[in-house]
Scaffold this motif. Sequence first.
Motif, mmCIF file in Angstrom:
data_model
loop_
_atom_site.group_PDB
_atom_site.id
_atom_site.type_symbol
_atom_site.label_atom_id
_atom_site.label_comp_id
_atom_site.label_asym_id
_atom_site.label_seq_id
_atom_site.Cartn_x
_atom_site.Cartn_y
_atom_site.Cartn_z
ATOM 1 N N LEU A 48 -4.236 -11.763 -0.631
ATOM 2 C CA LEU A 48 -3.132 -11.634 0.321
ATOM 3 C C LEU A 48 -2.559 -13.003 0.686
ATOM 4 O O LEU A 48 -1.337 -13.167 0.803
ATOM 5 N N GLU A 49 -3.429 -13.986 0.843
ATOM 6 C CA GLU A 49 -2.970 -15.334 1.161
ATOM 7 C C GLU A 49 -2.143 -15.919 0.018
ATOM 8 O O GLU A 49 -1.125 -16.581 0.245
ATOM 9 N N ALA A 50 -2.551 -15.654 -1.197
ATOM 10 C CA ALA A 50 -1.802 -16.142 -2.355
ATOM 11 C C ALA A 50 -0.427 -15.492 -2.422
ATOM 12 O O ALA A 50 0.572 -16.156 -2.715
ATOM 13 N N ALA A 51 -0.358 -14.200 -2.132
ATOM 14 C CA ALA A 51 0.936 -13.511 -2.150
ATOM 15 C C ALA A 51 1.861 -14.051 -1.061
ATOM 16 O O ALA A 51 3.059 -14.254 -1.296
ATOM 17 N N ARG A 52 1.298 -14.307 0.118
ATOM 18 C CA ARG A 52 2.115 -14.879 1.199
ATOM 19 C C ARG A 52 2.563 -16.292 0.848
ATOM 20 O O ARG A 52 3.676 -16.696 1.168
ATOM 21 N N ALA A 53 1.683 -17.039 0.189
ATOM 22 C CA ALA A 53 2.037 -18.409 -0.200
ATOM 23 C C ALA A 53 3.167 -18.422 -1.212
ATOM 24 O O ALA A 53 3.962 -19.359 -1.254
ATOM 25 N N LEU A 54 3.251 -17.385 -2.027
ATOM 26 C CA LEU A 54 4.337 -17.279 -2.996
ATOM 27 C C LEU A 54 5.631 -16.783 -2.360
ATOM 28 O O LEU A 54 6.663 -16.736 -3.014
ATOM 29 N N GLY A 55 5.565 -16.385 -1.094
ATOM 30 C CA GLY A 55 6.756 -15.927 -0.397
ATOM 31 C C GLY A 55 7.120 -14.478 -0.673
ATOM 32 O O GLY A 55 8.280 -14.091 -0.521
ATOM 33 N N MET A 56 6.157 -13.671 -1.067
ATOM 34 C CA MET A 56 6.438 -12.267 -1.335
ATOM 35 C C MET A 56 6.689 -11.519 -0.025
ATOM 36 O O MET A 56 6.019 -11.769 0.969
ATOM 37 N N PRO A 57 7.653 -10.609 -0.026
ATOM 38 C CA PRO A 57 7.872 -9.781 1.172
ATOM 39 C C PRO A 57 6.690 -8.843 1.412
ATOM 40 O O PRO A 57 5.946 -8.501 0.485
ATOM 41 N N ARG A 58 6.539 -8.395 2.673
ATOM 42 C CA ARG A 58 5.388 -7.563 3.042
ATOM 43 C C ARG A 58 5.331 -6.256 2.242
ATOM 44 O O ARG A 58 4.266 -5.819 1.848
ATOM 45 N N LEU A 59 6.478 -5.622 2.021
ATOM 46 C CA LEU A 59 6.493 -4.365 1.275
ATOM 47 C C LEU A 59 6.035 -4.570 -0.164
ATOM 48 O O LEU A 59 5.275 -3.773 -0.705
ATOM 49 N N ARG A 60 6.460 -5.656 -0.774
ATOM 50 C CA ARG A 60 6.042 -5.941 -2.150
ATOM 51 C C ARG A 60 4.548 -6.270 -2.203
ATOM 52 O O ARG A 60 3.859 -5.877 -3.138
ATOM 53 N N ILE A 61 4.051 -6.988 -1.196
ATOM 54 C CA ILE A 61 2.610 -7.287 -1.140
ATOM 55 C C ILE A 61 1.827 -5.984 -1.083
ATOM 56 O O ILE A 61 0.827 -5.810 -1.793
ATOM 57 N N PHE A 62 2.305 -5.052 -0.246
ATOM 58 C CA PHE A 62 1.607 -3.781 -0.140
ATOM 59 C C PHE A 62 1.672 -3.014 -1.447
ATOM 60 O O PHE A 62 0.663 -2.505 -1.925
ATOM 61 N N ARG A 63 2.875 -2.911 -2.042
ATOM 62 C CA ARG A 63 3.068 -2.108 -3.247
ATOM 63 C C ARG A 63 2.395 -2.698 -4.479
ATOM 64 O O ARG A 63 1.868 -1.966 -5.319
ATOM 65 N N LYS A 64 2.409 -4.000 -4.621
ATOM 66 C CA LYS A 64 1.925 -4.631 -5.857
ATOM 67 C C LYS A 64 0.491 -5.159 -5.775
ATOM 68 O O LYS A 64 -0.152 -5.338 -6.809
ATOM 69 N N ILE A 65 0.002 -5.426 -4.571
ATOM 70 C CA ILE A 65 -1.326 -6.049 -4.467
ATOM 71 C C ILE A 65 -2.307 -5.146 -3.714
ATOM 72 O O ILE A 65 -3.376 -4.815 -4.232
ATOM 73 N N ILE A 66 -1.939 -4.730 -2.519
ATOM 74 C CA ILE A 66 -2.878 -3.975 -1.689
ATOM 75 C C ILE A 66 -3.109 -2.565 -2.234
ATOM 76 O O ILE A 66 -4.252 -2.148 -2.436
ATOM 77 N N LEU A 67 -2.030 -1.817 -2.461
ATOM 78 C CA LEU A 67 -2.158 -0.418 -2.866
ATOM 79 C C LEU A 67 -2.928 -0.223 -4.177
ATOM 80 O O LEU A 67 -3.847 0.607 -4.228
ATOM 81 N N PRO A 68 -2.629 -0.967 -5.251
ATOM 82 C CA PRO A 68 -3.396 -0.746 -6.492
ATOM 83 C C PRO A 68 -4.894 -1.041 -6.347
ATOM 84 O O PRO A 68 -5.727 -0.277 -6.845
ATOM 85 N N GLN A 69 -5.223 -2.107 -5.626
ATOM 86 C CA GLN A 69 -6.635 -2.440 -5.453
ATOM 87 C C GLN A 69 -7.333 -1.426 -4.548
ATOM 88 O O GLN A 69 -8.465 -1.024 -4.808
ATOM 89 N N MET A 70 -6.634 -1.006 -3.503
ATOM 90 C CA MET A 70 -7.212 -0.046 -2.582
ATOM 91 C C MET A 70 -7.455 1.293 -3.271
ATOM 92 O O MET A 70 -8.501 1.913 -3.095
ATOM 93 N N LEU A 71 -6.517 1.748 -4.090
ATOM 94 C CA LEU A 71 -6.673 3.027 -4.775
ATOM 95 C C LEU A 71 -7.835 3.012 -5.759
ATOM 96 O O LEU A 71 -8.566 3.996 -5.882
ATOM 97 N N ARG A 72 -8.009 1.903 -6.470
ATOM 98 C CA ARG A 72 -9.124 1.813 -7.417
ATOM 99 C C ARG A 72 -10.463 2.012 -6.725
ATOM 100 O O ARG A 72 -11.384 2.602 -7.280
ATOM 101 N N ILE A 73 -10.547 1.500 -5.514
ATOM 102 C CA ILE A 73 -11.805 1.587 -4.780
ATOM 103 C C ILE A 73 -11.918 2.914 -4.036
ATOM 104 O O ILE A 73 -13.005 3.483 -3.929
ATOM 105 N N ALA A 74 -10.813 3.454 -3.539
ATOM 106 C CA ALA A 74 -10.847 4.629 -2.666
ATOM 107 C C ALA A 74 -10.929 5.956 -3.407
ATOM 108 O O ALA A 74 -11.464 6.921 -2.859
ATOM 109 N N VAL A 75 -10.412 6.047 -4.626
ATOM 110 C CA VAL A 75 -10.361 7.345 -5.316
ATOM 111 C C VAL A 75 -11.752 7.964 -5.516
ATOM 112 O O VAL A 75 -11.929 9.153 -5.255
ATOM 113 N N PRO A 76 -12.772 7.223 -5.938
ATOM 114 C CA PRO A 76 -14.099 7.866 -6.049
ATOM 115 C C PRO A 76 -14.627 8.376 -4.706
ATOM 116 O O PRO A 76 -15.215 9.459 -4.640
ATOM 117 N N GLY A 77 -14.388 7.633 -3.638
ATOM 118 C CA GLY A 77 -14.806 8.094 -2.314
ATOM 119 C C GLY A 77 -14.033 9.316 -1.866
ATOM 120 O O GLY A 77 -14.576 10.216 -1.221
#
Length: 149
Positions: A48-77
């Motif tokens: 998240l810090e790297a994405a903010r350092a690159l100047g990515m907007p919050r929506l793009r950070i969520f869509r491109k970084i947070i959501l894919p990683q979160m889904l990989r971990i959450a789907v088995p649960g």
Amino acid sequence: MANAFGWSGLADTGYAFIIAVIAIGTISGSYSTEVVRGALSSIPKGHLEAARALGMPRLRIFRKIILPQMLRIAVPGMNNVWQATMKDTALVSVVGLQELMRAANVGAGSTRNPFVFYLVAALIYLLITFVSQIFFKRAERALTLRGRS
């Protein structure tokens, strides 16, 4: 069970269905929330810090970084929560609803042939579980990181 508390009239009005949906929804919703919370907290803060350092907007950070990683971990649960919810549906007979196992029990008692009714109920549960496992397996496969060559 509704008769024991004097609520026999309410069981016929649809009140039991509302109570069952609220109860099962609350339980599975709280478990699902905990699965998602755990998946979100497992994402490294450096991403998240790297994405903010690159100047990515919050929506793009969520869509491109947070959501894919979160889904990989959450789907088995979430698969585990779904399977537990399927088992919990048998508890709705407590509030007066006629669910699958209660219907099998009534049918087995009235015909004195329990094997057929319980076998059909088991096959229905097995079918539901099998189809949902196929869905979750495909979701996990789609979210798995592929090796780059």
